[in-house]
Write an enzyme that holds these catalytic residues in place. Structure first.
Site, PDB file in Angstrom:
ATOM      1  CG  HIS A  83     -27.730  44.406  75.180  1.00  0.00           C
ATOM      2  ND1 HIS A  83     -28.245  43.135  75.087  1.00  0.00           N
ATOM      3  CD2 HIS A  83     -28.183  44.896  76.356  1.00  0.00           C
ATOM      4  CE1 HIS A  83     -28.982  42.870  76.150  1.00  0.00           C
ATOM      5  NE2 HIS A  83     -28.960  43.919  76.944  1.00  0.00           N
ATOM      6  CG  ASP A 219     -27.134  40.607  72.977  1.00  0.00           C
ATOM      7  OD1 ASP A 219     -26.044  41.147  73.239  1.00  0.00           O
ATOM      8  OD2 ASP A 219     -28.234  41.164  73.143  1.00  0.00           O
ATOM      9  CB  SER A 651     -29.026  41.970  79.758  1.00  0.00           C
ATOM     10  OG  SER A 651     -30.122  42.108  78.918  1.00  0.00           O
TER      11      SER A 651
END
Ligand code: ARG
Ligand code: GLU
Length: 716
Positions: A83, A219, A651
């Protein structure tokens, strides 16, 4: 005296929670290393951060706008989340070569794809510049004078730090401006996509699983940093070569167990751990409910339209994800804080703080009005905050308003041009004009959103606070927002493909006409209204609140001696340490601390769209060819949870074991624990990590790009 000890003791229990904190790497030696060692960490503070020797900090980077990435090979290979790479991957994709849908793997250097605009930034040095930032600030200065003197000092110091070098530098306030730190940085600009799994793997579970444990998506995506021949940053150039990093993380294939030491090293964006009860009250009783409610309305409309039509679905999938992400986060935060009785806990902390300082009459005097001031400020701030949220989350949820108002600058530059004055018309026009036909905009969907948003706005905002032009349009349409919206969408050139095409073919010539477009007129008047009224007032209160927080923060640090205070996250480099940990989301339910590919296949069997995978994944699963990536019992693990204190911006952060080896990539938090931005609770706030063994399994077995493993240092 005895009293005092008891008070101190309760304050410790209120403020200090195991595993809480996002620590500054340069202060670990002074503040944290002994705690970390107690938790199992085997290395030294200097191996985490050093300015003289290679250390882990040299392998941790800011990726793009707001993520973290880590260096995993001596040839500048970096690992981050899918992402985080999403917009770059989307930018490289075409209908013929859809890398989001199909994934992509370079099989040799020439196949690595340059990502225009993508940057990767390392921190070279962090210096405490508090004294210098406060130089020449006189006690007689007003807050505004102080502020501008500080800003002036900061400018000078930043310029001095980057002087004669290819480095850049910035200074950030910490502890609400009680301290300032300088960051010298190095930014690389030639970044190339090495590989990404398909979305069905990288975003497996979609919005259904976002913020949710148990989790089964991989991810991740991989990029490579390129430099010039001197190993320095350079713009994209075919002659550039892979960057040789100062440090790269060895990768552990040994796996993890519950209780193992974990450390997250990255760039957390924003936390507010020292808010008062008044702020938390505003947050859970006004701000979060308003924002969540408005987003829910928008999402419902988008969802219905996306389900009806594939073209619309593709147009809005990224936008939907963006709106849904914080919708879900805020609703989790709200519920978590309520369940934790956060307002009363904060009240208790405040009362205890006052009791603590009351022992010293000077201090008692200093802090006696602090919380009264907080209360007064938040009472005045609340209605403005509501106005502001109805601007950003309601009116500005209407895309037509947002993008047509951007033409204010276009028209003003054009006027300069037409008067023969110096102007930036060409550049501004080019940057503002959308592609026609609209790439990711559907007039009818936006019309529905506009109707819903205006309806809510009118129902919740008093006429006297409305932008005047909106008020008159409402009067003209007898208060009927449906008629008003239809009038806008039926007559504007800014939302209609045909009309927009015509408009942009003779824009300069007929600008005076387009400047009277109803959508443009309304949108620009809304923007100007908020810029002139609510936004400056919000700024005024933000500064007041910051001043009060600065006093409170200083009071806490100086008086609660038994506790170490970490500064709130501010997108600078931080270390959080904790352990691999499971949790109990509610009474009678316990979650494991890890998931396996078995669960991914089970979810896939539900047939739900969010759990689709390509047949290849199922084939590989059935072969059980997990090789060196399997856990001791032969299962292939996907993700695990830890007690590391993390937030948005973490992230892509490396998750590191006691030996400084990479064990995973951070990518999310559990829904029950999203309140950790305001109040961390070690019992159930968890970060979610992609097990690096699953990453490598995908690279090697799924993508057939195992050659990349040759440049990594694997610890078996
Ligand atoms: N919740 C994660 C974060 O805050 C992931 C967001 C992207 N994924 C998604 N399904 N929207 O950024
Ligand atoms: N997904 C988040 C990010 O993009 C991390 C999750 C969190 O907020 O902790 O940074």
């Amino acid at each position: 005296m005895k009293n005092r000890i008891i008070i101190l003791f309760t304050l410790v229990s209120l403020f200090a929670k195991a595993d809480e904190g996002m620590w500054m790497p340069q202060l670990i030696q002074a503040l944290n290393i002994s705690d970390m060692k107690k938790n199992g960490f085997k290395l030294t503070a200097e191996q985490i951060y050093s300015i003289n020797k290679a250390s882990m900090k040299d392998a941790v980077a800011i990726f793009g706008g707001g993520c973290t990435a880590e260096v995993i090979s001596t040839k500048g290979l970096i690992l981050t989340n899918h992402h985080c790479g999403f917009s770059s991957i989307a930018g490289l994709s075409t209908v013929q070569n859809d890398y989001l849908k199909n994934g992509y793997w370079a099989m040799k250097a020439e196949e690595e794809l340059p990502c225009p605009g993508l940057t990767v930034t390392f921190i070279k040095r962090i210096d405490d510049v508090t004294t210098k930032v406060f130089e020449n600030i006189k006690p007689t200065f007003s807050e505004i004078q102080k502020d501008s003197a500080i800003q002036a000092n900061i400018k000078v110091l930043e310029a001095l730090a980057k002087k004669d070098s290819h480095f850049d530098a910035f200074i950030r306030p910490f502890y609400y401006g009680n301290e300032y730190y300088l960051f010298v940085i190095e930014t690389f600009k030639d970044i190339r996509l090495v590989g990404t799994p398909p979305e069905s793997i990288g975003k497996f579970g979609g919005e259904t699983d976002n913020w949710v444990w148990p989790r089964h998506n991989a991810d991740f995506s991989m990029f490579r940093i390129y430099s010039n021949k001197e190993n320095k940053p350079a713009d994209f150039n075919n002659g550039n070569i892979p960057y040789v990093p100062i440090h790269s993380f060895p990768i552990s294939l040994k796996g993890i167990e519950k209780g193992d030491f974990t450390m997250v090293y990255g760039f957390p964006g924003k936390t507010q751990e020292y808010l008062t009860s008044y702020a938390v009250d505003l947050l859970i009783n006004q701000q979060d409910p308003i924002r969540v409610g408005l987003r829910e309305k928008r999402l419902n409309i988008l969802d219905a339209d996306m389900k009806k039509n594939d073209t619309i679905r593709l147009m809005y999938t990224a936008k939907y994800a963006g709106v849904a992400n914080y919708y879900k986060k805020w609703s989790g935060e709200m519920i978590g804080l309520e369940k934790s009785d956060a307002i009363n806990k904060k009240k208790k902390q405040e009362a205890e703080f006052l009791t603590l300082v009351s022992a010293d009459p000077k201090k008692a005097e200093l802090y006696k009005n602090l919380f009264i001031e907080f209360k007064r400020t938040y009472t005045e701030y609340a209605p403005l905050s509501k106005q502001f949220d109805y601007f950003t989350e309601c009116l500005w949820g209407v895309e037509a308003f947002k993008f047509s108002s951007a033409f204010i600058n276009v028209f003003s530059e054009l006027k300069l041009k037409q008067q023969g004055k110096e102007n930036k018309f060409d550049a501004v026009y080019k940057a503002t004009k959308p592609a026609i036909p609209f790439k990711n905009f559907n007039k009818e969907t936006d019309r529905k959103i506009c109707k819903a948003m205006l309806e809510t706005y009118v129902a919740n905002i008093d006429r006297e606070f409305m932008p005047r032009f909106l008020d008159s349009l409402l009067t003209v349409h007898n208060g009927n927002v449906i008629a008003l919206t239809d009038f806008l969408y039926n007559n504007s050139s800014f939302v209609d493909n045909e009309k927009a095409k015509a408009m942009f073919s003779d824009f300069e010539k007929n600008a005076a006409l387009y400047e009277r477009d109803p959508m443009y007129l309304l949108a620009s008047s809304i923007l100007v209204h908020y810029q002139k009224t609510v936004i400056p007032q919000i700024g005024y209160y933000d500064r007041q609140i910051n001043e009060l927080q600065k006093v409170y923060m200083k009071g806490l640090i100086e008086n609660v001696k038994t506790k170490k205070f970490y500064p709130d996250a501010n997108s600078t480099l931080r270390v959080s340490f904790g352990k691999v940990a499971d949790y109990q989301p509610r009474d009678g339910v316990a979650y494991l601390h890890y998931t396996t590919i078995d669960g991914m296949v089970d979810k896939n069997k539900t047939g739900l769209e969010d759990f689709y995978v390509k047949p290849r994944l199922i084939e590989l699963f059935e072969k059980k060819d997990f090789g060196q990536y399997a856990d001791k019992n032969g299962k292939l693990r996907i993700a695990f949870t830890g007690s590391n204190h993390t937030t948005g911006g973490n992230s892509g952060s490396p998750v590191i074991n006691a030996n400084g080896e990479l064990i995973g990539t951070n990518f999310d938090r559990n829904w029950e624990g999203t309140m950790s931005d305001v109040m961390y609770n070690g019992d159930f706030c968890r970060n979610i990590v992609l097990d690096v063994r699953f990453t490598l399994w995908i690279v090697d077995k799924y993508a057939g790009a195992g050659y990349l493993l040759n440049e990594m240092k694997l610890i078996k």
